[in-house]
Design an enzyme around this catalytic site. Structure first.
Site, PDB file in Angstrom:
ATOM      1  N   TYR A 155       0.838  -1.205   0.000  1.00 38.78           N
ATOM      2  CA  TYR A 155       0.000   0.000   0.000  1.00 38.78           C
ATOM      3  C   TYR A 155       0.869   1.250   0.000  1.00 38.78           C
ATOM      4  O   TYR A 155       0.684   2.156  -0.830  1.00 38.78           O
ATOM      5  CB  TYR A 155      -0.909  -0.022   1.224  1.00 38.78           C
ATOM      6  CG  TYR A 155      -1.834   1.175   1.335  1.00 38.78           C
ATOM      7  CD1 TYR A 155      -2.942   1.285   0.507  1.00 38.78           C
ATOM      8  CD2 TYR A 155      -1.604   2.181   2.276  1.00 38.78           C
ATOM      9  CE1 TYR A 155      -3.798   2.374   0.603  1.00 38.78           C
ATOM     10  CE2 TYR A 155      -2.454   3.266   2.381  1.00 38.78           C
ATOM     11  CZ  TYR A 155      -3.544   3.358   1.546  1.00 38.78           C
ATOM     12  OH  TYR A 155      -4.389   4.438   1.651  1.00 38.78           O
ATOM     13  N   ALA A 157       3.995   1.615  -0.869  1.00 37.14           N
ATOM     14  CA  ALA A 157       4.758   1.730  -2.113  1.00 37.14           C
ATOM     15  C   ALA A 157       3.899   2.292  -3.244  1.00 37.14           C
ATOM     16  O   ALA A 157       4.343   3.159  -4.014  1.00 37.14           O
ATOM     17  CB  ALA A 157       5.319   0.364  -2.509  1.00 37.14           C
ATOM     18  N   LYS A 159       1.236   4.170  -2.935  1.00 39.08           N
ATOM     19  CA  LYS A 159       0.865   5.554  -2.654  1.00 39.08           C
ATOM     20  C   LYS A 159       2.053   6.498  -2.834  1.00 39.08           C
ATOM     21  O   LYS A 159       1.885   7.651  -3.234  1.00 39.08           O
ATOM     22  CB  LYS A 159       0.292   5.666  -1.243  1.00 39.08           C
ATOM     23  CG  LYS A 159      -1.084   5.015  -1.087  1.00 39.08           C
ATOM     24  CD  LYS A 159      -2.129   5.642  -1.990  1.00 39.08           C
ATOM     25  CE  LYS A 159      -3.526   5.078  -1.747  1.00 39.08           C
ATOM     26  NZ  LYS A 159      -4.554   5.708  -2.595  1.00 39.08           N
TER      27      LYS A 159
END
Length: 271
Positions: A155, A157, A159
């Protein structure tokens, strides 16, 4: 009196529910004509009914962001039907919980597709019209755009990648398109606290909680949506909610060691 967003076409991915719907609602209340995109027809129709029953302008189109050809078809249809796009809100996102030592590569790729490539695809297809209209791209990120967090590697990475895309838009298209990155903490949800139960069997108990144990109060989606529209009107580059999180990010930019220490003392999850 003419409203600020009158005659503006606002396209919102993930617009059938949650924050995406609230963003569409906020723009529509200020005069925007919204186009809601999501995978499920009945949810889209229900969302449209909510808006049109209030006298607001709303349209829906079924779109699966994982299907490249479907995304291209939908954006072509929008262009042909409305002749313009003034605002693109990339609101589709997915989170998960995962121990870095037992990382699922396929699930990691899936999150990158949903959280990053979906925004890249839609932005690329809308960009010419956004440039023509000096429009807006709003990427709905997370506090994870700014900092990593235990048990959320895929998640975070994805974002971080979304944050980089937004920065690229600002740098390359300054004065042509307004690009804003929205970095909120966990959004208030009915299923908060148990939506990750099936993913956390062998993980610490706190992994089940919103933000994987982050000590942050859930954010009201309706209020955040209004802040996002305000941010577009002021052409802000970034919106971080809650604002106190900026202190952590500033500290981390000055000293990685201090930033990591602050994260640890605010993290309920123990390794």
């Amino acid at each position: 009196m003419k409203k600020r967003w009158s005659e503006k076409i606002v396209v919102v991915t993930g617009g059938s529910k949650g924050l995406g719907f609230q963003i569409a609602f906020a723009f529509a209340k200020r005069g925007g004509e919204v186009v809601l995109l999501a995978r499920t027809q009945n949810e889209l129709e229900a969302a449209k009914k909510q808006l049109t029953s209030l006298g607001l302008k709303a349209h829906v189109k079924v779109m699966n962001v994982l299907d490249d050809s479907n995304v291209e078809t939908v954006f072509t249809e929008i262009s042909e039907q409305f002749g313009r796009i003034d605002v693109l809100v990339n609101s589709i996102g997915k989170s998960t919980r995962m121990d870095l030592r037992n990382l699922d590569l396929q699930e990691s790729r899936n999150l990158m597709e949903i959280n990053f490539f979906s925004a890249l695809k839609c932005t690329r297809l809308a960009l010419n019209q956004l440039i023509e209209n000096q429009g807006h791209v709003v990427n709905i990120g997370s506090l994870a755009c700014k900092t990593a967090w235990p048990l959320m590697t895929p998640y975070s990475a994805s974002k971080f990648a979304l944050a980089a895309l937004t920065h690229q838009l600002r740098i390359e298209l300054q004065g042509k398109v307004h690009a804003m990155l929205v970095c909120p903490g966990p959004i208030q949800r009915i299923d908060a606290g148990h939506r990750y139960n099936n993913l956390t069997e062998n993980l610490p108990e706190q992994a089940k909680s919103p933000g994987a144990g982050a000590k942050i109060k859930g954010i009201d989606a309706g209020k955040l949506a209004e802040q996002i529209v305000d941010g577009c009107e002021k052409r802000k580059a970034e919106l971080i909610v809650p604002w106190k999180a900026k202190i952590l990010f500033i500290a981390a930019s000055i000293s990685t060691r201090i930033g990591d220490w602050l994260l640890r003392i605010n993290n309920k999850v123990k390794s």
